[in-house]
Design a protein around this motif. Structure first.
Motif, short mmCIF file in Angstrom:
data_model
loop_
_atom_site.label_atom_id
_atom_site.label_comp_id
_atom_site.label_asym_id
_atom_site.label_seq_id
_atom_site.Cartn_x
_atom_site.Cartn_y
_atom_site.Cartn_z
N ALA A 110 -22.46 23.27 -44.76
CA ALA A 110 -21.68 22.60 -45.81
C ALA A 110 -20.73 23.58 -46.51
O ALA A 110 -19.78 23.17 -47.17
CB ALA A 110 -22.62 21.96 -46.84
N GLY A 111 -20.97 24.87 -46.33
CA GLY A 111 -20.12 25.87 -46.96
C GLY A 111 -18.77 26.05 -46.27
O GLY A 111 -17.83 26.56 -46.87
N TYR A 112 -18.67 25.65 -45.00
CA TYR A 112 -17.39 25.85 -44.32
C TYR A 112 -16.89 24.62 -43.54
O TYR A 112 -15.70 24.51 -43.27
CB TYR A 112 -17.46 27.05 -43.34
N ALA A 113 -17.79 23.70 -43.15
CA ALA A 113 -17.34 22.60 -42.28
C ALA A 113 -16.65 21.48 -43.06
O ALA A 113 -17.19 20.98 -44.05
CB ALA A 113 -18.53 22.04 -41.51
N ARG A 114 -15.47 21.11 -42.62
CA ARG A 114 -14.77 19.95 -43.16
C ARG A 114 -15.24 18.70 -42.45
O ARG A 114 -15.21 17.59 -42.99
CB ARG A 114 -13.28 20.09 -42.88
N PHE A 115 -15.65 18.88 -41.18
CA PHE A 115 -16.09 17.77 -40.34
C PHE A 115 -17.43 18.14 -39.70
O PHE A 115 -17.58 19.25 -39.19
CB PHE A 115 -15.09 17.51 -39.19
N ALA A 165 -16.36 31.77 -39.63
CA ALA A 165 -15.59 31.05 -40.64
C ALA A 165 -15.30 31.96 -41.83
O ALA A 165 -14.21 31.93 -42.40
CB ALA A 165 -16.35 29.79 -41.09
N ALA A 166 -16.28 32.80 -42.18
CA ALA A 166 -16.07 33.72 -43.31
C ALA A 166 -14.99 34.73 -42.96
O ALA A 166 -14.13 35.04 -43.80
CB ALA A 166 -17.39 34.43 -43.64
N ALA A 167 -14.99 35.23 -41.72
CA ALA A 167 -13.99 36.21 -41.31
C ALA A 167 -12.59 35.60 -41.22
O ALA A 167 -11.59 36.32 -41.23
CB ALA A 167 -14.38 36.81 -39.95
N CYS A 168 -12.52 34.27 -41.13
CA CYS A 168 -11.24 33.58 -40.98
C CYS A 168 -10.89 32.76 -42.22
O CYS A 168 -10.05 31.86 -42.16
CB CYS A 168 -11.28 32.67 -39.76
N ALA A 169 -11.53 33.07 -43.33
CA ALA A 169 -11.37 32.25 -44.55
C ALA A 169 -9.94 32.24 -45.06
O ALA A 169 -9.54 31.32 -45.78
CB ALA A 169 -12.33 32.74 -45.63
N ASP A 170 -9.14 33.24 -44.69
CA ASP A 170 -7.76 33.30 -45.16
C ASP A 170 -6.82 32.42 -44.31
O ASP A 170 -5.63 32.31 -44.63
CB ASP A 170 -7.26 34.76 -45.12
N LEU A 171 -7.32 31.83 -43.26
CA LEU A 171 -6.47 31.07 -42.34
C LEU A 171 -6.48 29.57 -42.66
O LEU A 171 -7.49 29.06 -43.14
CB LEU A 171 -6.94 31.29 -40.89
N PRO A 172 -5.38 28.88 -42.37
CA PRO A 172 -5.31 27.44 -42.70
C PRO A 172 -6.02 26.58 -41.67
O PRO A 172 -5.40 25.72 -41.02
CB PRO A 172 -3.79 27.17 -42.71
N LEU A 173 -7.32 26.79 -41.49
CA LEU A 173 -8.06 26.12 -40.43
C LEU A 173 -9.02 25.07 -41.00
O LEU A 173 -9.53 25.24 -42.10
CB LEU A 173 -8.89 27.13 -39.65
N MET A 174 -9.27 24.05 -40.21
CA MET A 174 -10.32 23.10 -40.54
C MET A 174 -11.44 23.26 -39.51
O MET A 174 -11.19 23.18 -38.31
CB MET A 174 -9.78 21.68 -40.55
N LEU A 232 -1.06 30.79 -33.29
CA LEU A 232 -0.37 29.97 -32.28
C LEU A 232 -0.25 28.51 -32.70
O LEU A 232 0.23 27.68 -31.94
CB LEU A 232 -1.10 30.08 -30.93
N GLY A 233 -0.75 28.20 -33.90
CA GLY A 233 -0.54 26.85 -34.42
C GLY A 233 -1.75 25.93 -34.40
O GLY A 233 -1.65 24.79 -34.84
N VAL A 234 -2.88 26.40 -33.89
CA VAL A 234 -4.09 25.57 -33.89
C VAL A 234 -4.56 25.40 -35.33
O VAL A 234 -4.54 26.34 -36.12
CB VAL A 234 -5.20 26.24 -33.03
N ARG A 235 -4.97 24.18 -35.68
CA ARG A 235 -5.45 23.93 -37.04
C ARG A 235 -6.90 23.47 -37.08
O ARG A 235 -7.57 23.59 -38.10
CB ARG A 235 -4.56 22.88 -37.74
#
Ligand SMILES: *Cc1c(COP(=O)(O)O)cnc(C)c1O
Length: 239
Positions: free
Chosen positions: A95-100, A70-79, A53-56
């Motif tokens: 630190a393995g998945y968080a950008r913020f 986050a691992a299950a959604c690793a293919d998605l363009p998410l931050m 739906l466009g959430v990033r």
């Protein structure tokens, strides 16, 4: 469309309308405010729909739930944003998945996060969580550093390898002088942000406002609102 997809699309549209209206009332551009959807307690399948739906930007507050999602959604363009109280023994995982990481509130956390960011070869943008209800200990009941501790902690983050100082975050206090006065609390956070930017001009993120008070946050000048319930529904139990 599935029922869940329809429901999330409808809720998201309502939140979008609220943010747009609040921006317009405050004379701000809609682009100045980033929606971060807090997906805690909800499954990876919801995160996937939100991405479609466009959430990033998505946020979680517990590493135990966040890491597998986050691992299950690793293919998605998410931050991914981490917004919960963070123990140092969870830092490597985060630190393995968080950008913020929006909940930096003590020096030990900065040291640990810096080490793990470097090890993971990632840059993590850090927001200092400010406790506007901090007692004499200088810390809030639900985490956060008191206003007088911001300068020193900001200096540590700014000087740490692998970390970038993004700005400030707060949760409107339930107790103390700001209880029930969200707008005043968020305005205070803005003043603290202005002071921070005198020393760190690039640290311009101000994360404030949730489902119940996003309008007050946008009015005060927030750049990021963190919305859970209004998009996903009332969470079962605590969280
Ligand atoms: C859960 C949570 C939110 C979202 O709260 P809602 O009231 O569901 O919108 C925002 N920020 C933090 C730090 C949270 O833990």
């Amino acid at each position: 469309m599935t029922d869940r997809r329809q429901q999330l699309a409808r809720n998201l549209a309502k939140v979008e309308d609220r943010i747009a209206a609040a921006c317009s009332a405050a004379g701000r551009d809609r682009e100045e405010v980033t929606l971060v959807v807090v997906t805690k307690t909800y499954p990876a399948s919801d995160v996937r729909i939100l991405s479609e739906l466009g959430v990033r930007h998505v946020a979680e507050n517990r590493d135990q739930d966040a890491a597998p999602k986050a691992a299950a959604c690793a293919d998605l363009p998410l931050m991914w944003h981490f917004v919960g109280q963070l123990q140092t023994n969870k830092v490597r995982s985060v630190a393995g998945y968080a950008r913020f990481v929006q909940s930096i509130d003590r020096a030990r956390l900065v040291t640990a996060l810096s080490r793990e960011a470097v090890r993971a070869e990632r840059e993590i943008t850090c927001l200092l969580q400010v406790a506007l209800d901090a007692g004499e200990s200088g810390r809030g009941e639900r985490g956060g550093v008191g206003p007088e501790g911001i300068g020193e902690l900001a200096g540590l983050v700014a000087g740490a390898d692998g970390l970038r100082l993004g700005g400030l975050m707060t949760v409107a206090p339930l107790t103390g002088p700001y209880a029930g006065r969200q707008q005043a609390a968020f305005e205070r956070l803005m003043d603290l942000s202005t002071a921070l930017r005198a020393d760190h001009p690039a640290a311009n993120m101000v994360s404030a406002g949730m489902s119940a008070d996003l309008e007050q946050a946008v009015a005060a000048g927030a750049t990021h609102v963190r919305v859970g319930t209004a998009v996903l529904g009332v969470r079962p139990g605590l969280g």
